[in-house]
Design a protein around this motif. Structure first.
Motif, PDB file in Angstrom:
ATOM      1  N   VAL A  72      26.537  17.499  -6.343  1.00  0.00           N
ATOM      2  CA  VAL A  72      25.873  17.606  -5.043  1.00  0.00           C
ATOM      3  C   VAL A  72      24.373  17.801  -5.234  1.00  0.00           C
ATOM      4  CG1 VAL A  72      25.644  19.065  -2.987  1.00  0.00           C
ATOM      5  CG2 VAL A  72      27.908  18.564  -3.914  1.00  0.00           C
ATOM      6  N   ALA A  73      23.581  17.009  -4.513  1.00  0.00           N
ATOM      7  CA  ALA A  73      22.132  17.216  -4.492  1.00  0.00           C
ATOM      8  C   ALA A  73      21.808  18.093  -3.291  1.00  0.00           C
ATOM      9  CB  ALA A  73      21.398  15.882  -4.389  1.00  0.00           C
ATOM     10  N   LEU A  74      21.407  19.324  -3.581  1.00  0.00           N
ATOM     11  CA  LEU A  74      21.123  20.291  -2.521  1.00  0.00           C
ATOM     12  C   LEU A  74      19.613  20.446  -2.398  1.00  0.00           C
ATOM     13  CD1 LEU A  74      22.493  22.346  -0.551  1.00  0.00           C
ATOM     14  CD2 LEU A  74      22.200  24.045  -2.359  1.00  0.00           C
ATOM     15  N   ARG A  75      19.070  20.029  -1.253  1.00  0.00           N
ATOM     16  CA  ARG A  75      17.626  20.129  -1.032  1.00  0.00           C
ATOM     17  C   ARG A  75      17.379  21.335  -0.143  1.00  0.00           C
ATOM     18  NH1 ARG A  75      13.036  18.535   2.612  1.00  0.00           N
ATOM     19  NH2 ARG A  75      11.633  17.288   1.363  1.00  0.00           N
ATOM     20  N   ARG A  76      16.886  22.400  -0.753  1.00  0.00           N
ATOM     21  CA  ARG A  76      16.748  23.660  -0.021  1.00  0.00           C
ATOM     22  C   ARG A  76      18.094  24.022   0.622  1.00  0.00           C
ATOM     23  NH1 ARG A  76      10.468  22.394   1.721  1.00  0.00           N
ATOM     24  NH2 ARG A  76       9.763  22.632  -0.395  1.00  0.00           N
ATOM     25  N   ASP A  77      18.233  23.928   1.954  1.00  0.00           N
ATOM     26  CA  ASP A  77      19.500  24.326   2.577  1.00  0.00           C
ATOM     27  C   ASP A  77      20.315  23.129   3.058  1.00  0.00           C
ATOM     28  OD1 ASP A  77      17.809  23.523   4.527  1.00  0.00           O
ATOM     29  OD2 ASP A  77      18.235  25.161   5.906  1.00  0.00           O
ATOM     30  N   GLU A  78      20.030  21.945   2.540  1.00  0.00           N
ATOM     31  CA  GLU A  78      20.692  20.747   3.061  1.00  0.00           C
ATOM     32  C   GLU A  78      21.254  19.869   1.944  1.00  0.00           C
ATOM     33  OE1 GLU A  78      18.138  18.387   5.515  1.00  0.00           O
ATOM     34  OE2 GLU A  78      19.686  16.910   5.960  1.00  0.00           O
ATOM     35  N   VAL A  79      22.494  19.437   2.122  1.00  0.00           N
ATOM     36  CA  VAL A  79      23.093  18.501   1.174  1.00  0.00           C
ATOM     37  C   VAL A  79      22.569  17.102   1.498  1.00  0.00           C
ATOM     38  CG1 VAL A  79      25.235  17.465   0.344  1.00  0.00           C
ATOM     39  CG2 VAL A  79      25.164  19.901   0.912  1.00  0.00           C
ATOM     40  N   VAL A  80      21.876  16.479   0.517  1.00  0.00           N
ATOM     41  CA  VAL A  80      21.270  15.172   0.768  1.00  0.00           C
ATOM     42  C   VAL A  80      21.916  14.053  -0.041  1.00  0.00           C
ATOM     43  CG1 VAL A  80      19.030  16.108   1.488  1.00  0.00           C
ATOM     44  CG2 VAL A  80      19.423  15.574  -0.932  1.00  0.00           C
ATOM     45  N   GLY A  81      22.813  14.409  -0.962  1.00  0.00           N
ATOM     46  CA  GLY A  81      23.478  13.366  -1.739  1.00  0.00           C
ATOM     47  C   GLY A  81      24.735  13.901  -2.408  1.00  0.00           C
ATOM     48  N   ILE A  82      25.738  13.036  -2.536  1.00  0.00           N
ATOM     49  CA  ILE A  82      26.938  13.385  -3.291  1.00  0.00           C
ATOM     50  C   ILE A  82      27.288  12.222  -4.208  1.00  0.00           C
ATOM     51  CG2 ILE A  82      27.991  15.086  -1.721  1.00  0.00           C
ATOM     52  CD1 ILE A  82      29.604  12.816  -0.469  1.00  0.00           C
ATOM     53  N   ALA A  83      27.871  12.565  -5.353  1.00  0.00           N
ATOM     54  CA  ALA A  83      28.189  11.558  -6.371  1.00  0.00           C
ATOM     55  C   ALA A  83      29.285  12.139  -7.250  1.00  0.00           C
ATOM     56  CB  ALA A  83      26.930  11.250  -7.176  1.00  0.00           C
ATOM     57  N   PRO A  84      29.849  11.339  -8.170  1.00  0.00           N
ATOM     58  CA  PRO A  84      30.885  11.896  -9.040  1.00  0.00           C
ATOM     59  C   PRO A  84      30.343  13.079  -9.842  1.00  0.00           C
ATOM     60  CG  PRO A  84      30.734   9.511  -9.311  1.00  0.00           C
ATOM     61  CD  PRO A  84      29.593   9.928  -8.442  1.00  0.00           C
ATOM     62  N   ARG A  85      31.194  14.025 -10.121  1.00  0.00           N
ATOM     63  CA  ARG A  85      30.816  15.193 -10.908  1.00  0.00           C
ATOM     64  C   ARG A  85      30.089  14.754 -12.171  1.00  0.00           C
ATOM     65  NH1 ARG A  85      34.045  20.364 -11.435  1.00  0.00           N
ATOM     66  NH2 ARG A  85      33.065  21.445 -13.195  1.00  0.00           N
ATOM     67  N   GLY A  86      29.004  15.472 -12.508  1.00  0.00           N
ATOM     68  CA  GLY A  86      28.251  15.161 -13.718  1.00  0.00           C
ATOM     69  C   GLY A  86      27.064  14.230 -13.493  1.00  0.00           C
ATOM     70  N   THR A  87      26.973  13.655 -12.275  1.00  0.00           N
ATOM     71  CA  THR A  87      25.847  12.756 -11.983  1.00  0.00           C
ATOM     72  C   THR A  87      24.528  13.531 -12.005  1.00  0.00           C
ATOM     73  OG1 THR A  87      27.288  11.428 -10.570  1.00  0.00           O
ATOM     74  CG2 THR A  87      24.914  11.143 -10.274  1.00  0.00           C
ATOM     75  N   ARG A  88      23.494  12.935 -12.598  1.00  0.00           N
ATOM     76  CA  ARG A  88      22.169  13.539 -12.610  1.00  0.00           C
ATOM     77  C   ARG A  88      21.354  13.028 -11.435  1.00  0.00           C
ATOM     78  NH1 ARG A  88      20.858  15.191 -18.457  1.00  0.00           N
ATOM     79  NH2 ARG A  88      18.907  16.276 -18.037  1.00  0.00           N
ATOM     80  N   TRP A  89      20.497  13.856 -10.896  1.00  0.00           N
ATOM     81  CA  TRP A  89      19.666  13.461  -9.753  1.00  0.00           C
ATOM     82  C   TRP A  89      18.214  13.280 -10.173  1.00  0.00           C
ATOM     83  CZ3 TRP A  89      22.355  11.984  -5.631  1.00  0.00           C
ATOM     84  CH2 TRP A  89      23.663  12.470  -5.497  1.00  0.00           C
ATOM     85  N   TYR A  90      17.539  12.329  -9.539  1.00  0.00           N
ATOM     86  CA  TYR A  90      16.168  11.966  -9.890  1.00  0.00           C
ATOM     87  C   TYR A  90      15.262  11.991  -8.666  1.00  0.00           C
ATOM     88  CZ  TYR A  90      18.013  10.478 -14.382  1.00  0.00           C
ATOM     89  OH  TYR A  90      18.600  10.475 -15.617  1.00  0.00           O
ATOM     90  N   GLY A  91      13.983  11.985  -8.930  1.00  0.00           N
ATOM     91  CA  GLY A  91      13.011  11.852  -7.861  1.00  0.00           C
ATOM     92  C   GLY A  91      12.013  10.773  -8.234  1.00  0.00           C
ATOM     93  N   VAL A  92      11.314  10.245  -7.225  1.00  0.00           N
ATOM     94  CA  VAL A  92      10.281   9.246  -7.501  1.00  0.00           C
ATOM     95  C   VAL A  92       8.971   9.715  -6.873  1.00  0.00           C
ATOM     96  CG1 VAL A  92       9.503   6.886  -7.035  1.00  0.00           C
ATOM     97  CG2 VAL A  92      11.869   7.289  -7.701  1.00  0.00           C
ATOM     98  N   ALA A  93       7.900   9.695  -7.674  1.00  0.00           N
ATOM     99  CA  ALA A  93       6.562   9.994  -7.163  1.00  0.00           C
ATOM    100  C   ALA A  93       5.811   8.678  -7.063  1.00  0.00           C
ATOM    101  CB  ALA A  93       5.832  10.951  -8.098  1.00  0.00           C
TER     102      ALA A  93
END
Lengths: 502, 502
Positions: A72-93
């Motif tokens: 689960v990608a948790l952004r502060r108090d909000e779930v913004v993404g879900i994926a299979p367990r073990g998935t890594r999350w990224y950001g883009v600048a």
């Protein structure tokens, strides 16, 4: 695009959580969303406030497909993404420049930049600089939409490419930070620009913005946000905020000048803690545009030049054959020809064996066709020199205006920080020689690379840095060069190719 | 759609503010968004946290067009709409039923309902009840999208009509509250429904949802939200929460039964403060569907009926000629024919001069073709009686299940609250006679009209009522009739047309 290392830890923006969700039963028929809340609540010891609706739309299928185990990608108090367990999350600048766009893919777990890439801003086909693009946008709603759409499409492509290089899926991108000058900022958000082009030249919005990526047409994690750093004023945008943030310009002591040189050059003077910024239209000459043999700093570009005792010395990108001139080369060439008296202080080409006429315009031949396997000559024309004079004059007037506003002199400047890809490659002596930069000891200059991109990457992963960016934007006083009464006179004076203007 | 009066004041959801915004100048070139923040900040004595991006897109043009004077719709800490100074803001409460949709336009200044309107649920063409619609949705993504899209399109039309009647623009609608059963709730939000149709029949989402109206395709104020009240369980939705809220069922003392009769009937038992709810599939017979001469309670519908000493007495909607039978009429007719021995307890039509055969099916002729100017006979068929038996059995099993779960008897019920348009018009004696409702003194029954719609309107304008709705949803225990082991036996028993089942 260079990828400077970041020395900050991801903090406060995005948490990645591997969880196991309880399967519902007839006796405990919890909704999928409640089951997710329970699992997350146990993990973080507190209630989860929000689950994005678009994540909820994916939840029933993903829970069952992935066996009730999720990342689960948790952004502060909000779930913004879900994926299979073990998935890594990224950001883009992303740093959206008038001419170029640079993007960085950052691993939210380590804070490491795993890929970076630069492309041309596709809006160029609708106008080379911000003024012509504002004019285009004012014509029709279609043009306005097109200026937004081409930007979004190329960002989607850019993100796809970054993901492909790192071997991840675009839905693993759970946050984007965007910086750019105020006009790019407005086009990106599809905000009106008409009032930016008419006195008193005000932005629609300068405060930091958080908006769902999908609402702008960006294809990343379903609930992900785009965060835009605050702008400072009409022509000093979030890219400048990011540059000041990365350079710590607001924290430096003494008198510090910061420049981000590009098609628009933003300049900030920190005078013992009082910060003032302005922007000047330096044009695309430094990007190689409007120059007869101009080009970007790619293979074959003359990036440095010396002219000693009649001998031409070139430094070529990738040590290839010379095929054109990039910004730093242009600066060196004009500086060296001035030093050797081939260009006079007013920018005129004097007579010289290498000065010829081509189509009625004087030019100095750097590489003749027969010196070159491809039979392509490289020369610098009278018109090229004029272009550079306009660009450098704009920058110098900007610097002098800030100095005068603070009632100091250029020689009081303790430090000059130069950001931007172009600014990192230039020979400072050349820039001083032609009067683009103040006459100061070389050790006072610091070339720091694409600081706007670094600032964007910092803000991408750190809530502390986002706060700091807001403090900077609130702290910096914006000055509009349009309000300078004797601008034209000062500008004309500053075109002179020496460092003696007063 | 009836418009019960609301006795609560608008509070805590939407504030309407008339403001004057400072024009920018070259010396103070504030961005439009900052200027708006300043003007609002002075008015409410505090900073404004958020201005919706889509409002910011309108801001530069509207500020200049309306002479720097605006009416602002402030939703808690966020600006969701701007309009010329003096503009009034409205909200819409919607109750999405399986068969009908009711909508109310509410003035946010006064709390008054200025218009209301009912339409058929356009999803009917894709399936008459929730089960067939879930099946349709499971077939293809297109069907799933269509079920969402037809709903949104008809809501946009409904809102347009309400606005037209009140003489306002649809952009003056700054908030929507939606209630409906869990399946309607899911279609409205475009949430998957497959898991609702398969054991253990769980919803994707039951918690209250706030989502931008534009993200669902609803055309109202640019930054407006839709708020969905919480569902209670798989087949007990937000409409039931709204009904309990409007009826104050959770606050009543003693043993109180609440029913909202429709295509799905939701039933709640408040047993000294412990609330349990369930839902039963009562089918569309009460809406006039699946009945040979069935119709909605519109002009010409037999809404009440008596059969005394061989004489047929009709009460017709709008005192017109009889052309069909609506739900309350159906109930009376079957009850009276039972009482007179023309229908036996198993629901069979006995021999009688008015019982004829049509297409091999027995029917009781209420109005013969020659009694009617339009030459249309109205009759009740053997098949119609079976439909009613199934409907009433479903409801009665629901009631008995709740009573048994609380280990009391039906006679312990102090009060029966009946909500829903149909429920308000029925003759309680008839419903008792055929065994749909428990045998209790008539004074214990309370018919309160469309309470779901009233609850939605309360939650539309009051933050206190939204909180209360969340407390109700958290407090009510959900029971799934699918988990009842001897359901089929009980159901079969309950089809008997008397009130002696044990």
């Amino acid at each position: 695009v260079e990828g400077q290392e970041l020395h900050i830890q991801p903090e406060g923006i995005l948490l990645s959580l591997d969880i196991r969700v309880e399967k519902p039963s007839l006796s405990v028929p919890l909704s999928d969303e409640q089951a997710l809340r329970h699992a997350l609540g146990e993990k973080i010891n507190g209630p989860i406030d929000k689950i994005d609706l678009f994540v909820q739309r994916e939840l029933p299928v993903k829970l069952r497909r992935f066996g009730w185990e999720l990342s689960v990608a948790l952004r502060r108090d909000e779930v913004v993404g879900i994926a299979p367990r073990g998935t890594r999350w990224y950001g883009v600048a992303v740093d959206i420049g008038t001419t170029k766009i640079a993007a960085y893919l950052v691993d939210f777990t380590t804070g490491e930049t795993t890929a970076s890439k630069g492309i041309m801003n596709p809006q160029i086909s609708l106008g080379e600089d911000v003024v012509t693009r504002i004019t285009a946008a004012n014509q029709t709603q279609d043009k306005r939409d097109e200026l937004h759409d081409v930007l979004i499409n190329s960002l989607n492509l850019l993100i796809s490419n970054l993901c492909y290089e790192t071997g991840i899926d675009h839905t693993q991108v759970a946050e984007i930070v965007v910086v750019g000058n105020t006009v790019m900022h407005h086009f990106f958000l599809s905000l009106p620009v008409r009032q930016l082009g008419e006195s008193p030249y005000v932005p629609a919005c300068i405060t930091a913005v958080d908006v769902k990526a999908r609402e702008l047409g960006l294809k990343i994690a379903s609930g992900a946000y785009v965060h835009l750093l605050p702008n400072i004023g009409g022509y000093v945008g979030a890219d400048h905020t990011a540059m000041l943030l990365a350079a710590d310009l607001h924290k430096r002591s003494g008198v510090v000048l910061g420049l981000d040189i590009g098609t628009n050059t933003e300049i900030c003077l920190n005078h013992h803690g009082r910060l003032t910024s302005l922007s000047c239209a330096s044009g695309p000459a430094f990007e190689g545009a409007h120059i007869k043999h101009g080009m970007r700093a790619a293979k074959g570009a003359i990036e440095h030049f010396q002219f000693n005792e009649g001998e031409l010395l070139f430094q070529i990108v990738e040590e290839s054959e010379p095929v054109g001139i990039c910004g730093s080369g242009l600066l060196d060439i004009i500086s060296e020809l001035c030093r050797n008296g081939i260009i006079d202080q007013k920018g005129r080409l004097n007579e010289h064996p290498l000065v010829i006429l081509d189509d009625g315009i004087k030019e100095f031949v750097l590489v003749s066709a027969d010196q070159n396997n491809r039979r392509i000559p490289v020369a610098i024309t009278q018109k090229d020199i004029r272009e550079l004079q306009l660009a450098k004059a704009a920058i110098r007037v900007g610097i002098r205006t800030l100095v005068e506003l603070s009632q100091i002199r250029e020689s009081d400047i303790d430090q000059v920080v130069i950001a931007g890809a172009f600014g990192s490659y230039i020979n400072i002596s050349s820039a001083i020689q032609i009067g683009m930069l103040p006459l100061l000891p070389l050790e006072r200059f610091d070339q720091i690379g694409n600081a706007a991109g670094s600032g964007a990457r910092m803000a991408l992963i750190s809530s502390q840095k986002r706060l700091e960016a807001q403090e900077i934007a609130a702290q910096v006083k914006y000055f509009d060069l349009a309000t300078l009464p004797d601008f034209q006179t000062k500008f004309a004076k500053a075109t002179v190719l020496n460092n003696k203007i007063d």
